[in-house]
Design a protein around this motif. Structure first.
Motif, PDB file in Angstrom:
ATOM      1  N   ALA A 292       0.809  -1.222   0.000  1.00 33.05           N
ATOM      2  CA  ALA A 292       0.000   0.000   0.000  1.00 33.05           C
ATOM      3  C   ALA A 292       0.840   1.268   0.000  1.00 33.05           C
ATOM      4  N   PHE A 293       2.139   1.133   0.223  1.00 29.31           N
ATOM      5  CA  PHE A 293       3.020   2.295   0.255  1.00 29.31           C
ATOM      6  C   PHE A 293       3.786   2.393  -1.061  1.00 29.31           C
ATOM      7  N   SER A 294       3.705   3.533  -1.715  1.00 27.86           N
ATOM      8  CA  SER A 294       4.439   3.709  -2.966  1.00 27.86           C
ATOM      9  C   SER A 294       5.910   4.022  -2.723  1.00 27.86           C
ATOM     10  N   ALA A 295       6.245   4.380  -1.475  1.00 25.50           N
ATOM     11  CA  ALA A 295       7.629   4.715  -1.131  1.00 25.50           C
ATOM     12  C   ALA A 295       7.901   4.316   0.309  1.00 25.50           C
ATOM     13  N   ASP A 296       9.114   3.890   0.568  1.00 24.14           N
ATOM     14  CA  ASP A 296       9.481   3.559   1.946  1.00 24.14           C
ATOM     15  C   ASP A 296       9.424   4.808   2.814  1.00 24.14           C
ATOM     16  N   CYS A 297       8.970   4.606   4.054  1.00 23.87           N
ATOM     17  CA  CYS A 297       8.713   5.731   4.946  1.00 23.87           C
ATOM     18  C   CYS A 297       8.820   5.244   6.383  1.00 23.87           C
ATOM     19  N   ILE A 298       8.380   6.045   7.326  1.00 18.66           N
ATOM     20  CA  ILE A 298       8.506   5.699   8.739  1.00 18.66           C
ATOM     21  C   ILE A 298       7.808   4.377   9.057  1.00 18.66           C
ATOM     22  N   GLU A 299       6.676   4.111   8.388  1.00 18.98           N
ATOM     23  CA  GLU A 299       5.925   2.885   8.666  1.00 18.98           C
ATOM     24  C   GLU A 299       6.628   1.627   8.169  1.00 18.98           C
ATOM     25  N   THR A 300       7.490   1.766   7.190  1.00 18.84           N
ATOM     26  CA  THR A 300       8.199   0.594   6.674  1.00 18.84           C
ATOM     27  C   THR A 300       9.628   0.520   7.210  1.00 18.84           C
ATOM     28  N   LEU A 301      10.334   1.630   7.202  1.00 19.42           N
ATOM     29  CA  LEU A 301      11.736   1.627   7.609  1.00 19.42           C
ATOM     30  C   LEU A 301      11.913   1.502   9.116  1.00 19.42           C
ATOM     31  N   GLU A 302      10.943   2.013   9.883  1.00 23.34           N
ATOM     32  CA  GLU A 302      11.059   1.934  11.339  1.00 23.34           C
ATOM     33  C   GLU A 302      10.073   0.935  11.929  1.00 23.34           C
ATOM     34  N   GLU A 303       8.800   1.023  11.544  1.00 21.46           N
ATOM     35  CA  GLU A 303       7.808   0.147  12.165  1.00 21.46           C
ATOM     36  C   GLU A 303       7.974  -1.313  11.744  1.00 21.46           C
ATOM     37  N   ILE A 304       8.006  -1.576  10.433  1.00 25.09           N
ATOM     38  CA  ILE A 304       8.139  -2.965   9.991  1.00 25.09           C
ATOM     39  C   ILE A 304       9.495  -3.539  10.374  1.00 25.09           C
ATOM     40  N   GLN A 305      10.564  -2.783  10.118  1.00 26.33           N
ATOM     41  CA  GLN A 305      11.899  -3.307  10.399  1.00 26.33           C
ATOM     42  C   GLN A 305      12.318  -3.112  11.849  1.00 26.33           C
ATOM     43  N   GLY A 306      11.440  -2.499  12.639  1.00 29.17           N
ATOM     44  CA  GLY A 306      11.695  -2.334  14.061  1.00 29.17           C
ATOM     45  C   GLY A 306      10.731  -3.172  14.873  1.00 29.17           C
ATOM     46  N   GLU A 307       9.596  -2.585  15.214  1.00 25.82           N
ATOM     47  CA  GLU A 307       8.621  -3.224  16.092  1.00 25.82           C
ATOM     48  C   GLU A 307       8.139  -4.579  15.563  1.00 25.82           C
ATOM     49  N   ILE A 308       7.784  -4.633  14.276  1.00 26.21           N
ATOM     50  CA  ILE A 308       7.215  -5.861  13.720  1.00 26.21           C
ATOM     51  C   ILE A 308       8.275  -6.959  13.624  1.00 26.21           C
ATOM     52  N   GLN A 309       9.478  -6.610  13.191  1.00 24.35           N
ATOM     53  CA  GLN A 309      10.559  -7.593  13.148  1.00 24.35           C
ATOM     54  C   GLN A 309      10.892  -8.106  14.548  1.00 24.35           C
ATOM     55  N   GLU A 310      10.933  -7.207  15.518  1.00 25.61           N
ATOM     56  CA  GLU A 310      11.238  -7.604  16.892  1.00 25.61           C
ATOM     57  C   GLU A 310      10.190  -8.558  17.444  1.00 25.61           C
ATOM     58  N   ALA A 311       8.917  -8.317  17.121  1.00 18.95           N
ATOM     59  CA  ALA A 311       7.848  -9.197  17.593  1.00 18.95           C
ATOM     60  C   ALA A 311       8.033 -10.608  17.038  1.00 18.95           C
ATOM     61  N   PHE A 312       8.413 -10.706  15.787  1.00 21.49           N
ATOM     62  CA  PHE A 312       8.626 -12.009  15.157  1.00 21.49           C
ATOM     63  C   PHE A 312       9.811 -12.737  15.787  1.00 21.49           C
ATOM     64  N   LEU A 313      10.932 -12.058  15.922  1.00 23.77           N
ATOM     65  CA  LEU A 313      12.127 -12.691  16.481  1.00 23.77           C
ATOM     66  C   LEU A 313      11.937 -13.044  17.951  1.00 23.77           C
ATOM     67  N   HIS A 314      11.274 -12.185  18.694  1.00 20.07           N
ATOM     68  CA  HIS A 314      11.045 -12.434  20.121  1.00 20.07           C
ATOM     69  C   HIS A 314      10.166 -13.663  20.328  1.00 20.07           C
ATOM     70  N   ALA A 315       9.275 -13.927  19.365  1.00 24.09           N
ATOM     71  CA  ALA A 315       8.366 -15.071  19.479  1.00 24.09           C
ATOM     72  C   ALA A 315       8.997 -16.371  18.983  1.00 24.09           C
ATOM     73  N   GLY A 316      10.250 -16.314  18.560  1.00 22.55           N
ATOM     74  CA  GLY A 316      10.933 -17.529  18.132  1.00 22.55           C
ATOM     75  C   GLY A 316      11.258 -17.590  16.655  1.00 22.55           C
ATOM     76  N   GLY A 317      10.928 -16.545  15.908  1.00 18.12           N
ATOM     77  CA  GLY A 317      11.284 -16.515  14.501  1.00 18.12           C
ATOM     78  C   GLY A 317      12.789 -16.405  14.318  1.00 18.12           C
ATOM     79  N   GLU A 318      13.266 -16.807  13.169  1.00 19.60           N
ATOM     80  CA  GLU A 318      14.714 -16.829  12.950  1.00 19.60           C
ATOM     81  C   GLU A 318      15.185 -15.911  11.828  1.00 19.60           C
ATOM     82  N   VAL A 319      14.470 -15.888  10.708  1.00 16.52           N
ATOM     83  CA  VAL A 319      14.898 -15.072   9.570  1.00 16.52           C
ATOM     84  C   VAL A 319      13.736 -14.183   9.136  1.00 16.52           C
ATOM     85  N   PHE A 320      13.961 -12.889   9.210  1.00 15.67           N
ATOM     86  CA  PHE A 320      12.953 -11.890   8.834  1.00 15.67           C
ATOM     87  C   PHE A 320      13.495 -11.110   7.642  1.00 15.67           C
TER      88      PHE A 320
END
Length: 350
Positions: A292-320
């Protein structure tokens, strides 16, 4: 002799008349001028005061916004912007990318139409403002403007409010140009092709294929869907068309929604919860993209690669793996130019 009357000479003292042009005005969400407190406060105040974004009654919302939210949130948001800020150019990545997109689109349209088409960009919130760019186009001789909100999917809080601001800008013009607004392009074949290409390139560069591809879209209150906003349905269709183009089986792409704000229920599943759930289910390798984003922005560069990635790894994920937005990728530019050309039909020859 073709029988046409000769052009009347311009009388002395008449304001100069510029050759008519067609303006193509790209619009994106916006960006603060800096990540300091006051820059962030100005930006957030404009954004969060928009009734298309937060539709609570002003008597209820504004006291909360002005006394609590805008006292605290500029600090946290500014810290997040600082993490991704383009320090070399002193601007946000969204602004940097939008400039690159505009330059690429302008070059393509110039090659086809020469000086007859003028291309520029504006932001719904922050700078450069929509009004300033409409004014510049009128002053440059644009008698027609194609206004293009850079959102593949329609939502009142994105395309709708961008169009609102464009119409407000037109209200200030003595001589209004003819105007067209570009509709959503979530199912355009070239847009789907560009998305598919980005996935194929990302997967080709990996040692192991992800177990699931998560298509994370910006969220909105569920109430907006029941009120008639088509955004949710359009996001689902993009995911389906992408899966079909890739030739994948059902269940290989999950559609989720991010950036939840406030106490009410938003579109589900929430991305941050969903990726954690995938890890707990044994899906140790996932890829995430943001169609839905035509350009990388705070929601992708910080939220997805920050909070969302951390949630996955913290729950036992290995490669994001994060698959970047289409940005100024040539296939994306080709898709955007094609959409523009379709909306120029009847105004200019191909």
């Amino acid at each position: 002799m073709d029988g046409s009357a000769p052009a009347s000479p311009i009388p002395a003292g008449h304001p100069p008349v510029k050759p008519p042009k067609i303006g193509v005005l790209l619009a994106n969400l916006g960006t603060p001028d800096g990540y300091d407190y006051w820059s962030m406060r100005r930006y957030l105040n404009e954004f969060l005061s928009d009734k298309r974004v937060i539709d609570y009654p002003s008597w209820k919302w504004q006291p909360l916004l002005q006394t609590i939210i805008l006292t605290k949130r500029p600090f946290s948001s500014g810290a997040n912007y600082k993490l991704i800020w383009n320090e070399e150019l002193n601007e946000s990545p969204l602004l940097t990318i939008t400039k690159a997109q505009t330059a690429a689109i302008a070059a393509a349209l110039s090659e086809r139409h020469g000086a007859a088409v003028m291309v520029d960009f504006c932001m719904r919130y922050g700078n450069p403002s929509t009004a300033s760019k409409v004014r510049a186009m009128v002053e440059a001789g644009c008698t027609k403007i194609v206004f293009f909100p850079l959102y593949p999917h329609y939502a009142g809080a994105t395309s709708g409010t961008a169009n609102d601001q464009f119409f407000r800008a037109l209200m200030e013009e003595k001589r209004q140009p003819a105007a067209r607004t570009v509709p959503e392009y979530f199912e355009h074949p070239l847009y789907i092709e560009a998305l598919a290409g980005s996935v194929e390139r990302a997967y080709a560069a990996l040692d192991h294929r992800p177990d699931v591809l998560v298509a994370s879209y910006h969220g909105m209150p569920k109430r907006y869907l029941t009120d008639g906003d088509p955004y949710h349905c359009q996001c689902q269709k993009t995911s389906r068309l992408l899966r079909e183009r890739l030739g994948w089986e059902k269940g290989t792409i999950d559609t989720t929604f991010q950036s939840v704000f406030g106490p009410e229920e938003w579109l589900k599943p929430y991305t941050v919860e969903h990726v954690a759930g995938l890890a707990k289910q044994g899906k140790k390798r996932i890829a995430v993209m943001a169609p839905a984003f035509s350009a990388d922005c705070i929601e992708t560069l910080e939220e997805i690669q920050g909070e969302i990635q951390e949630a996955f790894l913290h729950a036992g994920g290995e490669v994001f793996t994060y698959i970047p937005c289409l940005n100024d990728d040539p296939a994306h530019v080709t898709a955007l130019v094609a959409v523009i050309e379709e909306n120029l039909a009847g105004w200019i020859g191909r």
